[in-house]
Scaffold this motif. Sequence first.
Motif, PDB file in Angstrom:
ATOM      1  N   SER A   1     -28.298  10.343 -65.358  1.00 34.24           N
ATOM      2  CA  SER A   1     -26.858  10.148 -65.201  1.00 34.24           C
ATOM      3  C   SER A   1     -26.148  10.277 -66.544  1.00 34.24           C
ATOM      4  O   SER A   1     -24.976  10.689 -66.610  1.00 34.24           O
ATOM      5  CB  SER A   1     -26.559   8.786 -64.569  1.00 34.24           C
ATOM      6  N   GLU A   2     -26.839   9.927 -67.633  1.00 35.12           N
ATOM      7  CA  GLU A   2     -26.274  10.099 -68.977  1.00 35.12           C
ATOM      8  C   GLU A   2     -26.052  11.586 -69.256  1.00 35.12           C
ATOM      9  O   GLU A   2     -25.009  11.978 -69.791  1.00 35.12           O
ATOM     10  CB  GLU A   2     -27.220   9.510 -70.015  1.00 35.12           C
TER      11      GLU A   2
ATOM     12  N   SER B   1     -23.051  12.733 -67.313  1.00 38.90           N
ATOM     13  CA  SER B   1     -21.799  12.270 -67.918  1.00 38.90           C
ATOM     14  C   SER B   1     -21.430  13.108 -69.136  1.00 38.90           C
ATOM     15  O   SER B   1     -20.264  13.491 -69.319  1.00 38.90           O
ATOM     16  CB  SER B   1     -21.937  10.794 -68.309  1.00 38.90           C
ATOM     17  N   ILE B   2     -22.434  13.419 -69.975  1.00 39.45           N
ATOM     18  CA  ILE B   2     -22.189  14.250 -71.159  1.00 39.45           C
ATOM     19  C   ILE B   2     -21.731  15.642 -70.741  1.00 39.45           C
ATOM     20  O   ILE B   2     -20.784  16.205 -71.306  1.00 39.45           O
ATOM     21  CB  ILE B   2     -23.450  14.323 -72.031  1.00 39.45           C
TER      22      ILE B   2
ATOM     23  N   ALA C   1     -15.633  12.441 -74.285  1.00 43.16           N
ATOM     24  CA  ALA C   1     -15.634  11.014 -73.945  1.00 43.16           C
ATOM     25  C   ALA C   1     -17.017  10.377 -73.976  1.00 43.16           C
ATOM     26  O   ALA C   1     -17.167   9.216 -74.372  1.00 43.16           O
ATOM     27  CB  ALA C   1     -15.001  10.829 -72.556  1.00 43.16           C
ATOM     28  N   ALA C   2     -18.059  11.109 -73.588  1.00 41.16           N
ATOM     29  CA  ALA C   2     -19.385  10.494 -73.430  1.00 41.16           C
ATOM     30  C   ALA C   2     -20.243  10.557 -74.688  1.00 41.16           C
ATOM     31  O   ALA C   2     -21.382  10.092 -74.660  1.00 41.16           O
ATOM     32  CB  ALA C   2     -20.127  11.167 -72.274  1.00 41.16           C
ATOM     33  N   LEU C   3     -19.706  11.108 -75.782  1.00 36.08           N
ATOM     34  CA  LEU C   3     -20.510  11.258 -76.995  1.00 36.08           C
ATOM     35  C   LEU C   3     -19.935  10.469 -78.164  1.00 36.08           C
ATOM     36  O   LEU C   3     -18.731  10.526 -78.435  1.00 36.08           O
ATOM     37  CB  LEU C   3     -20.604  12.736 -77.383  1.00 36.08           C
ATOM     38  N   ARG C   4     -20.826   9.737 -78.860  1.00 39.59           N
ATOM     39  CA  ARG C   4     -20.483   9.057 -80.109  1.00 39.59           C
ATOM     40  C   ARG C   4     -21.670   9.189 -81.043  1.00 39.59           C
ATOM     41  O   ARG C   4     -22.817   8.977 -80.642  1.00 39.59           O
ATOM     42  CB  ARG C   4     -20.182   7.584 -79.863  1.00 39.59           C
TER      43      ARG C   4
ATOM     44  N   ASP D   1     -20.264  16.604 -67.945  1.00 38.45           N
ATOM     45  CA  ASP D   1     -18.901  16.556 -67.400  1.00 38.45           C
ATOM     46  C   ASP D   1     -17.872  16.390 -68.517  1.00 38.45           C
ATOM     47  O   ASP D   1     -16.801  17.016 -68.490  1.00 38.45           O
ATOM     48  CB  ASP D   1     -18.773  15.403 -66.405  1.00 38.45           C
ATOM     49  N   SER D   2     -18.201  15.558 -69.508  1.00 38.91           N
ATOM     50  CA  SER D   2     -17.266  15.332 -70.623  1.00 38.91           C
ATOM     51  C   SER D   2     -17.055  16.595 -71.440  1.00 38.91           C
ATOM     52  O   SER D   2     -15.934  16.894 -71.867  1.00 38.91           O
ATOM     53  CB  SER D   2     -17.786  14.204 -71.523  1.00 38.91           C
TER      54      SER D   2
END
Length: 394
Positions: free
Chosen positions: A317-318, A321-322, A298-301, A324-325
């Motif tokens: 926090s980034e 998030s990565i 979810a956190a990667l594009r 956890d995703s």
Amino acid sequence: MSKVVCPYCFKEFERRDVKFRCGNVSRCKRTDDAVLHAYWKITQITGVAITPKKGFFRFGGTPDSAVCPECGEKSYQMICPHCHNRIPKEMVKKKGYIISIIGARSSGKTNYITTLINELMRHGSDLGDIGIIASNVADNPEYTTQLRYERDFFDVLYRRKTCPPQTDINDPKSRIPLIYEINQKNCRPLYLVFYDTAGENFGNLRNIAGNVEFLNRSDAVIWLLDTFAVPYIHDKLGIKEPIELRFDTIMANIMAHFTDNVSEEVSRNHFDKPMALVFSKIDAILGNAELFDDTSVAALRMEVNSSFMETGRVSLSEFDSISDSLAEALKAWQEPNFVKNILNKYRNYKYFGVSALGGQPDRSNRVEKVRPYRVLDPLVWILSEFKYKLPIDK
């Protein structure tokens, strides 16, 4: 006194016990150094190894030089007292942290190292005025870090546009580390030590004991894990070649080693140190969204690189998030056991997804344009763990 770790044999020694190599090549005798010979298992004709005289320095300090007993010339070339390899003087005087990088065969470790160094040289100054210096210390000038990187890594990938070959498990050059000093004003130096051990050395428990010393002595580790070696990913992408070594096997073997074959103190230190679990070739997943619609990260594009590349500000926090995703994606990729084992064993870790090339090489192993994606993230996180002065968003 804090001990120094040799970047070759990874044995510890007190600063006061460092030895020196006579550099008077024209007027002093040269001989086969028996200790160096034993390390490399081949004749090593070089200058005399010198032990500094006792009393030359006081209060447990570091000797700055030693006088050769053969020719009387003063030498400033430091060598490890255990293996007699040349080591950078600053590494002895300042000690610093050591970060090691390991990866299984086909994980893309050589590509990752190549792009990581290049990106750090390009963008390090934007991360709190961080500088990077290649070590130019080696008994053989052909094996200095700067020359090896330019010849065997950068030229191959960036100029010839070809992926460097995999490391041969029997190649003696794999025992020559690339050594870089990362520096920042008023901060303890940090050394990146790329010990290019072939992944096969960690695919079998019997081989680990002889190749794991650098993990014992490292202050942090970047583990490069091959995304294509996740069975779910392998099958979804329709890869025909069989998986040589499952992505989790290397981790399982390392965990078993540090659980059963070392002292309690060594085991505790291993599981406490910062561990960056880095999934390589993440572009293959992000670029095939239709195949991974229900199991995406979810956190990667791919179109959104590390935020500090554009803003100059580091977002911890980034990274959270990565991480956890990727943990959730691993569960969706039918690897919940791996996630639980890491959670239960390691006490300071993060998951990362990177792409050294930004795309897949063609059938002839060529890459027209190298577009590194998030290759600095694991290192930046480790720098934050070591309290480097980064421009961190609050």
